[in-house]
Structure formats: C-alpha cells, structure tokens
Design an enzyme around this catalytic site. Structure first.
Site, mmCIF file in Angstrom:
data_model
loop_
_atom_site.group_PDB
_atom_site.id
_atom_site.type_symbol
_atom_site.label_atom_id
_atom_site.label_comp_id
_atom_site.label_asym_id
_atom_site.label_seq_id
_atom_site.Cartn_x
_atom_site.Cartn_y
_atom_site.Cartn_z
ATOM 1 N N ASP A 1 0.854 -1.182 0.000
ATOM 2 C CA ASP A 1 0.000 0.000 0.000
ATOM 3 C C ASP A 1 0.893 1.236 0.000
ATOM 4 O O ASP A 1 1.884 1.292 0.734
ATOM 5 C CB ASP A 1 -0.886 -0.003 1.255
ATOM 6 N N HIS B 1 -10.500 -2.617 4.771
ATOM 7 C CA HIS B 1 -10.207 -2.028 6.084
ATOM 8 C C HIS B 1 -10.960 -0.728 6.350
ATOM 9 O O HIS B 1 -10.982 -0.253 7.482
ATOM 10 C CB HIS B 1 -8.704 -1.768 6.192
ATOM 11 N N ASP B 2 -11.573 -0.154 5.309
ATOM 12 C CA ASP B 2 -12.305 1.101 5.459
ATOM 13 C C ASP B 2 -13.820 0.913 5.438
ATOM 14 O O ASP B 2 -14.562 1.892 5.452
ATOM 15 C CB ASP B 2 -11.921 2.077 4.337
ATOM 16 N N GLU C 1 -7.086 3.322 -5.778
ATOM 17 C CA GLU C 1 -8.282 3.630 -4.994
ATOM 18 C C GLU C 1 -8.875 4.905 -5.583
ATOM 19 O O GLU C 1 -8.276 5.975 -5.522
ATOM 20 C CB GLU C 1 -7.949 3.837 -3.515
ATOM 21 N N ASP D 1 -3.291 4.541 -2.523
ATOM 22 C CA ASP D 1 -4.339 5.143 -1.703
ATOM 23 C C ASP D 1 -4.783 6.488 -2.290
ATOM 24 O O ASP D 1 -3.944 7.310 -2.681
ATOM 25 C CB ASP D 1 -3.793 5.347 -0.285
#
Length: 561
Positions: free
Chosen positions: A109, A339-340, A265, A210
């Site tokens: 990431d 995870h979000d 993302e 990200d």
C-alpha cells in the site's frame, strides 16, 4: 469441488493478476508474533501456508512504514523504513522471499496524496516560505482572515490548518496531521519516483495506491457550491486536471519497467474516468478500486446516518460498472469488504441465523462478476461487525470525530453508537479470529483493539465442518482461474426491478453462466436457464422443477448452460 464443476482450459492470453484472487491483510490485526498486541510481519510469514492453501496468489498489505499512527499507517513519516511495531526491513525481505517461494506476490500500500506532519519534508516546509520543501505541500495565504476556501476534511471540519509562524494555511483533505502534497512540483514528483523505485528494487510486485485520484488539485482551489451533499471541495480535487498525466509518468518510470500490478483507490470516480485509469493502452493502472456500491446505504449521500439499502439500487450500480468497464477495456477490482468498510455480511445480509449462507452468497455473487476478486482478512470465515457499544472502545479518528460531530448536531448517544455500529470502519479492524482461545489466537498479549463480542467463528472452528465457508472460497478461486466465461464473458442483469433476488448472466461464445441469489430470508421462486447444471451453490444442492427454482433463505446458485 463437485464433479459438475467443469474445468475449462486455463486462459493464457490474460495477465496473471486478472486470473488471480487478492487477499488483503491489515497487518496490525492479522497475526501477532511477539505478543505485544499488534500484528506484525513475522505473524504474516507464519500464515503464508494458510493463504497458499486458500488459493491466494496476490497479497495486498496496508501500510507498514514509519508512522505516528494517527490514521493507522496511512500517515507516513518515512517512506523508506518499516515501522518497528511491525518488524524490520530484514523481516520484510524474508516475507517477500517466503511469499515468492509459494508463488504469492506482494502488493504494498502506498500513500502519495499526503504525508504525516512528522515527515522530514513537512518539518522543513513549515520553517519558512523560502525553504525549498515549502513548495512540496499546498500552502495558501488567509482570505479576509479566514481559510483559503470552504473545503471540508474527510475527517470532519475544515480542510485547512493555520500555521501562525507562516501566517498561512496548509491543505489536509484528511486528518489535520496529514498535509497534502503538491504534485505540481517536479522536484517532489522526482523524489516520489525515486522512493517507488527503492521498493521495486526490494522485489515487491506492485502497489495499491491510496486515494490516488486526489493528487491533482485545481490550481486556484475555489470554493465549492454545497448544492449537494458531495459538494465539499471534491469537485476541485477528485480526478483533477493533471492526474492522468502524473500516473502515466509513474507508469513510464516505475510501474511499466517493473511489470507491476497497480490498484488505484478511486473514490467518487465516474466510470468514464475509471476506464481511462485502467485501459492498458493508456499505460496508467491495472485496475480500479471504486466505492459506489458500498455507498448504497448512505442516506441522501451522507455516510454517518442510519441507512437502508435497496437491492435494486445495489444491482444497478454493480451492473453499470460491469457493463461499461468491460465494454470500454477497463478492469474492475471486485470487493465487498476492506479495512475502510463495515463487514458486508452485517451490512447487507444476515450475520446471525443465516451467517454461513450469507457469507457464501456474497462470495458467489462477487466471483461471478468480471474483474479481479478481493478477499479481506476474515471474510473467508464469515467474520462480522465488531458491534462496539461505547465510544471508548473505538480507536479510529474518523469514527470518533464523526461521533462527536453527531452529538454536536443533536443526535443522542444511543443513536450515534448505532450509526457507528453500522458505518464505522472499525467494524472490520478487530483481530483476525484464528481459533477460539482468548483473543482468538491473534495474540497472548493485550490486543491493540479488542473484540468484545463472543463469537464461535474462527479459522479452526469453521474448517472443522464439512461444506464450510473456507472450502467454498477455495472452490470459487479454483473455478475462476480456469473458467473462460467468468474471465472474459459479457454481463447481463436479469430482472432489474426485482428487489429480492439478484440474477445475472455471463456469456462467452456459446457458453452461459447464470448467478442467482436470494437476498431475503423468505423463499423465492424464479425462472432459470433451461437445461442448466449446478456449478456451485451455498446449500450444496438445487431445488427445481423444469426451469423453476425454489430459492431458500439467502440461497445463491451458479449455473452453467
């Protein structure tokens, strides 16, 4: 896998990442090896055989760089170092070696929109306006003694923070401790390319990038209109004027030469833009990670509400992306959880009475779609929401800020907690459940975040049962790698107005696969393809008369004609 599952000759013309399944690891909650309560790299290494057994060929690991942890690692203070809480660079290099021995690739990431305010660049930037690092970030003078514009932070409040010594504000689209980088500065871009190359030379296999579509801001950064709930500034930084130019530059200098898998993302991105990011001819990204389908329960576009979703809306969103991305040479990243996001089983289905059926339904619907499927840790054993009952149990800044904001606006505490139980990303961050011992085998110490609910689902307990969720995922992963219809076939939604059952067809030449899923606890009768055979179903068999099927509660079937 059942004998009726027909193995089709493996596809050779597609990229390996298009045939593989990605497993996302949130390292601080995956496996703790030294009992300090925080998951670590050695813990990941100890579970590689488990992931290989599942059938995983790509692992995406959320950030493990040096960070103060204000956003659990997405606030990077040093791009070149592994945070000691996770281990050492030697540990990381061993992880790469051990993963590659098992034919598993590692995607790191990477956060390039902002850094931590503890990064050396920012520390230099706030020393003076003349400092060369000052232009690495987005500073603006006050306007009439106030913020430069009315943009709102994703973490609540103004997106600007005042620095008295400079008499300037800096932009932070996220937490106040996470200042945005100025991608217009060519020196900054060169520093970033050098850093990405450093990790490429370590032997990693790609990046998950990200909020990458936010790196280019409109030059004058004007006020937003606030005519809709999403008019909070994003109109001037989401998919900004030079974003494709910047990403193409990264491709030419890093991604392409290293044959990287790259995942962007792309929040708040329309399909037309996602196609641009992922069309191979444009040389930008491998696939698009988008969120429209997991915002389906946002009331009037607002996240922090007690929302309810309609299946017709969910089907419409997914279908739109399936058809238009496929038609225009784009590529989807398929997911229900990360995870979000709260756990999809708790969000869309039944995580109690029909927990197994619901988990398998979600898996079957996802793996039937076009794109690269993702499994978030614990999804393969039907982990559910954390259901915290007190704000003191939360660690996440976004959730705590939202709670306080709700109270300020008059929401009572009980309702505010219910909203967090439904929408907080902390729902997916409780430790991985390996067994039914204390702390579920994650650690013998005190977990960094504790699960307060009693649950009898774990890797060990689930795998002890026949026809379990884990083995269901194994079958889907094997199937998807070998079935050309699932890989390349067109997509057609059936019965768009059906608010109980989701059914669609994938077709390649004369082969057709139908996926049909009952999203309710009531029996449903529906028409299916003539003369079709069961590939996989979450009840293990099919109840049909001619071409009429009786779908049990939360039943899902994959059929081949």
């Amino acid at each position: 896998m059942k004998k009726c599952l027909k193995e089709i000759e493996e596809i050779t013309e597609m990229q390996q990442w298009q045939k593989s399944t990605v497993y996302q690891i949130y390292p601080r909650s995956f496996q703790d090896s030294n009992d300090d309560g925080i998951g670590d790299i050695k813990g990941i290494i100890s579970r590689l055989d488990y992931l290989h057994d599942l059938g995983i060929e790509l692992i995406w690991i959320t950030p493990m760089y040096v960070s103060p942890g204000n956003d659990n690692g997405y606030d990077i203070a040093d791009y070149y170092q592994i945070d000691p809480i996770f281990g050492t660079m030697d540990n990381f290099e061993k992880l790469l070696k051990e993963a590659h021995k098992r034919d598993i690739k590692i995607i790191m990431d990477m956060v390039l929109n902002h850094t931590s305010n503890e990064h050396s660049w920012f520390k230099e930037a706030i020393k003076s306006k003349d400092n060369p690092y000052h232009d690495y970030y987005l500073f603006k003078d006050p306007v009439d003694g106030h913020e430069p514009n009315n943009w709102v932070s994703k973490f609540s409040g103004s997106a600007w923070e005042y620095v008295p010594s400079l008499n300037q504000y800096y932009l932070h689209l996220y937490d106040v401790t996470m200042p945005d980088l100025n991608w217009r500065n060519p020196e900054l871009r060169q520093k970033i390319f050098e850093m990405l190359t450093f990790w490429a030379n370590k032997g990693i296999d790609g990046f998950r990038l990200d909020v990458i579509n936010n790196i280019s801001k409109t030059k004058n950064m004007p006020d937003d209109t606030f005519e809709t709930p999403t008019d909070d500034g994003r109109n001037f930084y989401t998919n900004g004027p030079h974003v494709h130019e910047y990403i193409h530059e990264m491709y030419r200098k890093v991604f392409g030469p290293n044959n990287f898998v790259t995942v962007g993302e792309l929040s708040s991105t329309p399909i037309s833009e996602a196609v641009k990011y992922t069309d191979p001819k444009r040389e930008e990204l491998s696939m698009a990670f988008t969120f429209h389908h997991v915002k389906v329960d946002y009331t009037n576009g607002k996240k922090w509400t007690l929302g309810h979703y309609k299946l017709t809306d969910l089907k419409s969103i997914i279908s739109d992306w399936q058809i238009k991305m496929h038609k225009n040479n784009g590529w989807n990243a398929l997911f229900w959880n990360n995870h979000d996001q709260p756990r999809a089983i708790s969000r869309f289905l039944d995580d109690n009475k029909y927990r197994d059926e619901s988990a398998k339904l979600l898996a079957l619907v996802e793996f039937g779609l076009q794109g690269t499927p993702y499994i978030y840790q614990g999804e393969e054993i039907a982990m559910k929401n954390s259901y915290f009952t007190d704000i003191k149990q939360y660690k996440d800044h976004e959730s705590i800020n939202a709670y306080n904001d709700l109270l300020k606006k008059g929401t009572d505490k009980k309702t505010a907690i219910k909203i967090l139980q439904q929408k907080s990303r902390e729902n997916s961050r409780i430790p991985m459940q390996w067994d039914l011992s204390e702390n579920y085998g994650f650690t013998k110490g005190m977990p960094w975040i504790k699960s307060f609910q009693k649950d009898n689902y774990s890797v060990k307990s689930v795998r002890s049962h026949s026809n379990n969720i884990f083995s269901f995922y194994q079958n889907l992963i094997k199937l998807r790698k070998t079935n050309k219809t699932l890989m390349e076939g067109s997509y057609k939604l059936l019965d768009p107005e059906d608010n109980s059952v989701y059914s669609y067809i994938r077709q390649k030449d004369d082969k057709r696969i139908m996926v049909i899923a009952n999203f309710t606890e009531k029996e449903q009768k529906r028409t299916i393809l003539n003369d079709c055979k069961l590939i996989l179903g979450n009840y293990g068999n099919i109840r049909k008369t001619s071409n009429i099927v009786k779908l049990r509660p939360y039943e899902a079937l994959m059929l081949e004609q």
